[in-house]
Design an enzyme around this catalytic site. Structure first.
Site, PDB file in Angstrom:
ATOM      1  N   TYR A  67      82.855  32.631 -10.777  1.00 28.91           N
ATOM      2  CA  TYR A  67      82.908  34.019 -10.304  1.00 28.91           C
ATOM      3  C   TYR A  67      81.746  34.342  -9.363  1.00 28.91           C
ATOM      4  CZ  TYR A  67      86.920  35.394 -13.035  1.00 28.91           C
ATOM      5  OH  TYR A  67      88.203  35.516 -13.510  1.00 28.91           O
ATOM      6  N   ASP A  74      96.043  39.653 -27.650  1.00 32.07           N
ATOM      7  CA  ASP A  74      94.945  38.847 -27.115  1.00 32.07           C
ATOM      8  C   ASP A  74      93.648  39.497 -27.578  1.00 32.07           C
ATOM      9  OD1 ASP A  74      92.947  37.658 -25.705  1.00 32.07           O
ATOM     10  OD2 ASP A  74      93.883  37.872 -23.730  1.00 32.07           O
ATOM     11  N   LYS A  85      85.790  33.449 -27.786  1.00 30.54           N
ATOM     12  CA  LYS A  85      84.513  34.139 -27.535  1.00 30.54           C
ATOM     13  C   LYS A  85      83.623  34.217 -28.787  1.00 30.54           C
ATOM     14  CE  LYS A  85      85.736  36.648 -23.350  1.00 30.54           C
ATOM     15  NZ  LYS A  85      84.858  36.140 -22.311  1.00 30.54           N
ATOM     16  N   TYR A 122      93.786  41.427 -18.302  1.00 35.25           N
ATOM     17  CA  TYR A 122      93.116  40.157 -17.974  1.00 35.25           C
ATOM     18  C   TYR A 122      93.235  39.249 -19.194  1.00 35.25           C
ATOM     19  CZ  TYR A 122      89.832  36.515 -16.943  1.00 35.25           C
ATOM     20  OH  TYR A 122      89.281  35.272 -16.734  1.00 35.25           O
TER      21      TYR A 122
HETATM   22  C1  PLP Z   1      91.033  39.387 -23.323  1.00 40.06           C
HETATM   23  C2  PLP Z   1      90.663  38.058 -22.767  1.00 40.06           C
HETATM   24  N1  PLP Z   1      91.527  37.027 -22.876  1.00 40.06           N
HETATM   25  C3  PLP Z   1      91.241  35.801 -22.422  1.00 40.06           C
HETATM   26  C4  PLP Z   1      90.032  35.553 -21.800  1.00 40.06           C
HETATM   27  C5  PLP Z   1      89.731  34.174 -21.290  1.00 40.06           C
HETATM   28  O1  PLP Z   1      88.760  33.579 -22.073  1.00 40.06           O
HETATM   29  P1  PLP Z   1      87.927  32.330 -21.516  1.00 40.06           P
HETATM   30  O2  PLP Z   1      86.992  32.878 -20.491  1.00 40.06           O
HETATM   31  O3  PLP Z   1      87.219  31.785 -22.703  1.00 40.06           O
HETATM   32  O4  PLP Z   1      88.905  31.368 -20.936  1.00 40.06           O
HETATM   33  C6  PLP Z   1      89.109  36.580 -21.662  1.00 40.06           C
HETATM   34  C7  PLP Z   1      87.818  36.341 -20.994  1.00 40.06           C
HETATM   35  O5  PLP Z   1      87.122  37.212 -20.586  1.00 40.06           O
HETATM   36  C8  PLP Z   1      89.431  37.869 -22.161  1.00 40.06           C
HETATM   37  O6  PLP Z   1      88.589  38.896 -22.041  1.00 40.06           O
END
Ligand code: PLP
Length: 425
Positions: free
Chosen positions: A15, A238, A267, A142
């Site tokens: 990024y 998610d 995370k 996202y």
């Molecule tokens: C809600 C959500 N899903 C999926 C992801 C993707 O996770 P990663 O960065 O570990 O691939 C993120 C990352 O910010 C996220 O906020």
């Protein structure tokens, strides 16, 4: 050459427009809420290092458990073999996840947790001999950076080089205040009129993270899930960002009456120490893959699936998370955020002040519309960095998502810097 110069010789950062970006800040150690650079300057990590850290940096208990596991078993192939850390973690996750969750599928990051969820949902229908492959998702969503995760994410500057290669998704509006009914109506319309029936609805529960820390009510999500349930549409929460206490409860799904069929986690799962992804599902989804026919197998796996060290870190982090002290810290941070919002209600510079549990967000008011590429972004970022605070605004949207070990004084220092920036504008 110093670390920053050596970095620039050899590394391409995520990024980051490498031609325009400032040299990266070399971090040499962490302790609690602080990170220390190579000159000894300390920074409050007010965004938990991209939302992963829960208990502070270089936590001694996590370090100890990781070191112990490393000396016992660092990794083993997870097809045909298993190990205690993966089993213990799965048992513990199932004990705290919504009651309808029955199986844990491991991967190694948030995007892969989402890829697994999408593939599970699509193949579930295929295994049943039913053609259902459309997915419903929110505007501003996202879900990650791999192709499936990008496809279900909102089309944006992040995804536009790949637009032609992303699969089509049914997009419904974000159900912000006053727009809830529109979102519900659009979901219903799409479900009834779709030629190719809908396989699944994927959503970030309560808070859309990278899309701007947009918050919405559990009540509308309950209705959306209920409607999906009535139409046998698989619901995928998610919780990669919202999991593990961020919203005030273990999971954002804990605020819901209708539970999702599939949940994605990553995370915070390891307290921010090791990469790990989890996709949990109901017994019904799992049973959809059981067959004498090998074609119905879920052919998905990553080399580091269920890495034992990552699982040991997650077990240790979970032990800290369920500790009364940690539970109280989460409530304390949530209450502080509410206090900040109250105090700044009439601050003309801070708009849309909002919080969900330990996540606080606001939009800085300017003549430009709110966006990820807002010109205020760099000013804000540097203003906070100079004061020893790591905040990474999403354009003119500033959010605070600290590790749970942050003290009131440290939080106060962060709030104060935000107010100062707004005073100077
Ligand atoms: C809600 C959500 N899903 C999926 C992801 C993707 O996770 P990663 O960065 O570990 O691939 C993120 C990352 O910010 C996220 O906020």
């Amino acid at each position: 050459m110093n670390l920053s110069e050596r970095d620039q010789q050899a590394i391409w950062h995520p990024y980051t427009q490498m031609q325009l970006a400032d040299p990266p800040v070399p971090i040499v150690r962490g302790e609690g809420v602080y990170l220390f650079d190579d000159t000894g300057k300390k920074y409050i990590d007010a965004i938990s290092s991209w939302w992963v850290n829960l208990h502070g940096h270089a936590h001694p208990y996590l370090a100890q458990k990781i070191a112990e596991q490393l000396q016992k078993l660092e990794h083993v192939i997870f097809a045909g073999f298993t190990h205690e850390p993966a089993i213990v973690l799965a048992e513990r996750l199932l004990a705290i996840l919504p009651a309808n969750q029955s199986k844990i599928f491991y991967s190694d990051n948030g995007s892969t947790a989402v890829e697994v969820a999408i593939k599970m949902a699509v193949q579930y229908w295929r295994n049943k001999g039913v053609t259902r492959n459309k997915i419903i998702a929110f505007e501003h969503a996202y879900h990650g950076d791999t192709f499936g995760a990008m496809s279900v994410s909102s089309r944006s500057e992040f995804t536009h080089p790949f637009t032609d290669l992303l699969f089509d998704v049914i997009r419904i509006p974000f159900p912000g205040k006053g727009r809830e009914q529109d979102t519900i109506d659009q979901l219903k319309t799409h479900i009834t009129k779709q030629q190719s029936p809908v396989a699944a609805f994927i959503f970030e529960p309560l808070v859309l993270g990278a899309g701007g820390m947009l918050m919405y009510d559990a009540a509308v999500l309950n209705q959306l899930i209920k409607h999906c349930n009535e139409n046998h549409i698989i619901t995928i929460a998610d919780e990669v960002m919202t999991g593990f206490g961020r919203t005030g409860k273990h999971f954002a799904s804990d605020f819901l009456e209708s539970q999702p069929d599939i949940i994605c986690l990553s995370k915070g799962i390891t307290g921010g120490t090791m990469p790990l992804g989890v996709t949990s599902c109901t017994h019904d989804i799992y049973a959809g893959f059981l067959s004498d026919d090998r074609d119905k197998t879920f052919y998905h796996g990553h080399s580091y699936t269920a890495n034992p060290v990552a699982c040991a870190a997650a077990i240790a982090s979970h032990e800290l998370l369920i500790n009364e002290e940690c539970r109280q810290s989460i409530q304390r941070i949530a209450a502080s955020h509410t206090g900040f919002i109250k105090k700044n209600k009439s601050n003309q510079m801070l708009k849309n002040l909002r919080s969900t549990g330990t996540i606080l967000a606001m939009d800085f008011e300017t003549s430009e519309p709110t966006s990820y590429f807002h010109s205020l972004r760099d000013q804000l970022y540097h203003f906070f960095l100079e004061r020893g605070i790591i905040l990474r605004p999403l354009g003119n949207t500033v959010y605070v998502m600290p590790p749970y070990c942050i003290t009131d004084a440290e939080l106060g220092y962060v709030y104060d810097a935000i107010e100062r920036f707004s005073d100077n504008k």
